[in-house]
Design a protein around this motif. Structure first.
Motif, PDB file in Angstrom:
ATOM      1  N   ASN A   1      42.895  39.778  42.800  1.00 44.20           N
ATOM      2  CA  ASN A   1      41.475  40.120  42.614  1.00 44.20           C
ATOM      3  C   ASN A   1      41.111  41.488  43.189  1.00 44.20           C
ATOM      4  OD1 ASN A   1      40.873  37.646  41.307  1.00 44.20           O
ATOM      5  ND2 ASN A   1      40.838  36.642  43.300  1.00 44.20           N
ATOM      6  N   ASN A   2      42.094  42.388  43.218  1.00 46.57           N
ATOM      7  CA  ASN A   2      41.851  43.756  43.671  1.00 46.57           C
ATOM      8  C   ASN A   2      42.236  44.789  42.612  1.00 46.57           C
ATOM      9  OD1 ASN A   2      40.987  43.345  46.500  1.00 46.57           O
ATOM     10  ND2 ASN A   2      42.991  42.389  46.687  1.00 46.57           N
ATOM     11  N   GLY A   3      42.521  44.323  41.400  1.00 49.73           N
ATOM     12  CA  GLY A   3      42.904  45.232  40.320  1.00 49.73           C
ATOM     13  C   GLY A   3      44.376  45.597  40.318  1.00 49.73           C
ATOM     14  N   PHE A   4      45.165  45.040  41.251  1.00 47.43           N
ATOM     15  CA  PHE A   4      46.582  45.392  41.330  1.00 47.43           C
ATOM     16  C   PHE A   4      47.367  44.912  40.101  1.00 47.43           C
ATOM     17  CE2 PHE A   4      45.906  45.213  46.129  1.00 47.43           C
ATOM     18  CZ  PHE A   4      45.776  46.590  46.245  1.00 47.43           C
ATOM     19  N   GLY A   5      46.986  43.768  39.552  1.00 43.68           N
ATOM     20  CA  GLY A   5      47.688  43.255  38.364  1.00 43.68           C
ATOM     21  C   GLY A   5      47.580  44.220  37.207  1.00 43.68           C
TER      22      GLY A   5
ATOM     23  N   ILE B   1      45.931  35.567  31.500  1.00 40.26           N
ATOM     24  CA  ILE B   1      45.542  35.915  30.129  1.00 40.26           C
ATOM     25  C   ILE B   1      44.480  37.006  30.154  1.00 40.26           C
ATOM     26  CG2 ILE B   1      44.393  35.055  28.047  1.00 40.26           C
ATOM     27  CD1 ILE B   1      45.860  32.340  28.621  1.00 40.26           C
ATOM     28  N   HIS B   2      43.512  36.886  31.053  1.00 39.71           N
ATOM     29  CA  HIS B   2      42.458  37.904  31.179  1.00 39.71           C
ATOM     30  C   HIS B   2      43.062  39.271  31.539  1.00 39.71           C
ATOM     31  CE1 HIS B   2      38.722  39.859  32.264  1.00 39.71           C
ATOM     32  NE2 HIS B   2      39.255  40.174  33.426  1.00 39.71           N
ATOM     33  N   VAL B   3      43.963  39.288  32.504  1.00 36.09           N
ATOM     34  CA  VAL B   3      44.598  40.552  32.928  1.00 36.09           C
ATOM     35  C   VAL B   3      45.360  41.179  31.755  1.00 36.09           C
ATOM     36  CG1 VAL B   3      46.382  41.572  34.408  1.00 36.09           C
ATOM     37  CG2 VAL B   3      44.733  39.961  35.371  1.00 36.09           C
ATOM     38  N   TYR B   4      46.113  40.359  31.024  1.00 42.43           N
ATOM     39  CA  TYR B   4      46.923  40.891  29.924  1.00 42.43           C
ATOM     40  C   TYR B   4      46.051  41.391  28.771  1.00 42.43           C
ATOM     41  CZ  TYR B   4      50.655  38.558  32.477  1.00 42.43           C
ATOM     42  OH  TYR B   4      51.531  38.147  33.446  1.00 42.43           O
ATOM     43  N   GLU B   5      45.006  40.648  28.437  1.00 47.61           N
ATOM     44  CA  GLU B   5      44.112  41.109  27.370  1.00 47.61           C
ATOM     45  C   GLU B   5      43.426  42.409  27.771  1.00 47.61           C
ATOM     46  OE1 GLU B   5      42.939  36.999  25.042  1.00 47.61           O
ATOM     47  OE2 GLU B   5      41.674  37.620  26.731  1.00 47.61           O
ATOM     48  N   LYS B   6      43.010  42.505  29.023  1.00 52.24           N
ATOM     49  CA  LYS B   6      42.378  43.721  29.526  1.00 52.24           C
ATOM     50  C   LYS B   6      43.335  44.912  29.448  1.00 52.24           C
ATOM     51  CE  LYS B   6      41.022  44.635  33.969  1.00 52.24           C
ATOM     52  NZ  LYS B   6      40.437  44.332  35.256  1.00 52.24           N
ATOM     53  N   ALA B   7      44.638  44.638  29.605  1.00 47.81           N
ATOM     54  CA  ALA B   7      45.647  45.695  29.564  1.00 47.81           C
ATOM     55  C   ALA B   7      46.073  46.049  28.134  1.00 47.81           C
ATOM     56  CB  ALA B   7      46.875  45.271  30.375  1.00 47.81           C
ATOM     57  N   GLY B   8      45.495  45.371  27.136  1.00 47.49           N
ATOM     58  CA  GLY B   8      45.781  45.722  25.746  1.00 47.49           C
ATOM     59  C   GLY B   8      46.770  44.816  25.039  1.00 47.49           C
ATOM     60  N   PHE B   9      47.214  43.752  25.682  1.00 48.71           N
ATOM     61  CA  PHE B   9      48.114  42.816  25.024  1.00 48.71           C
ATOM     62  C   PHE B   9      47.332  41.996  23.999  1.00 48.71           C
ATOM     63  CE2 PHE B   9      50.510  43.873  28.711  1.00 48.71           C
ATOM     64  CZ  PHE B   9      51.840  43.664  28.389  1.00 48.71           C
ATOM     65  N   GLU B  10      47.989  41.692  22.891  1.00 49.11           N
ATOM     66  CA  GLU B  10      47.394  40.874  21.844  1.00 49.11           C
ATOM     67  C   GLU B  10      48.273  39.661  21.596  1.00 49.11           C
ATOM     68  OE1 GLU B  10      47.133  43.527  18.525  1.00 49.11           O
ATOM     69  OE2 GLU B  10      45.466  44.641  19.385  1.00 49.11           O
TER      70      GLU B  10
END
Length: 153
Positions: free
Chosen positions: A99-103, A134-143
């Motif tokens: 929860n610090n944006g490291f992911g 899932i949220h982290v990956y979608e935010k990073a552009g994964f589909e």
């Protein structure tokens, strides 16, 4: 500043010890394996994927470092179906650092690494119950490319 460094042998040993247990739990919770067979199945899977451990060719293990602290890890290698695609076999930011944006930062760094290694894209698997990931990956552009579904009887 966050960075990826090649994983040390000591960190790899710690990683293997905890990762096999975690993978066992996730597969049982997902309904893919029974409790009785899960530990053996996990060990067989890791032995098949990493016959030479940390030195298995074409597998890349990185410690995720913030300052002087190891805050997680990421394991990359070629996808089994398309060698041009890097596959994230395992990835974790330790609980104390979540929860610090490291992911998101680590995924960005890993994407840069995979491109430098000559891959054309990067993929991963995530358990459907892991909404945080899932949220982290979608935010990073994964589909989403595939969805496996199951119904309990």
């Amino acid at each position: 500043m966050l960075r990826l460094e090649n994983m040390t042998a000591a960190h790899f040993d710690d990683y293997m010890s905890s990762s096999i247990k975690e993978y066992t739990l996730e597969k049982v919770q997902a309904g893919s394996w029974t409790q009785e067979d899960s530990l053996d199945n996990a060990r067989l899977t890791y032995d098949r994927l990493l016959p030479d451990g940390l030195n298995t060719p074409n597998n890349f293990f990185f410690s995720i470092i913030n300052g002087d602290n190891v805050i997680g890890y990421i394991w990359l290698g070629p996808d089994s179906e398309n060698k041009n695609i890097a596959f994230i076999f395992d990835f974790e930011i330790y609980d104390a650092y979540q929860n610090n944006g490291f992911g998101s930062q680590a995924i960005s760094l890993a994407s840069t690494k995979t491109k430098a290694l000559g891959f054309t894209s990067v993929g991963l698997h995530v358990f459907g119950t892991n909404s945080r990931a899932i949220h982290v990956y979608e935010k990073a552009g994964f589909e989403i490319t595939d969805i496996k579904m199951q119904k309990k009887l």
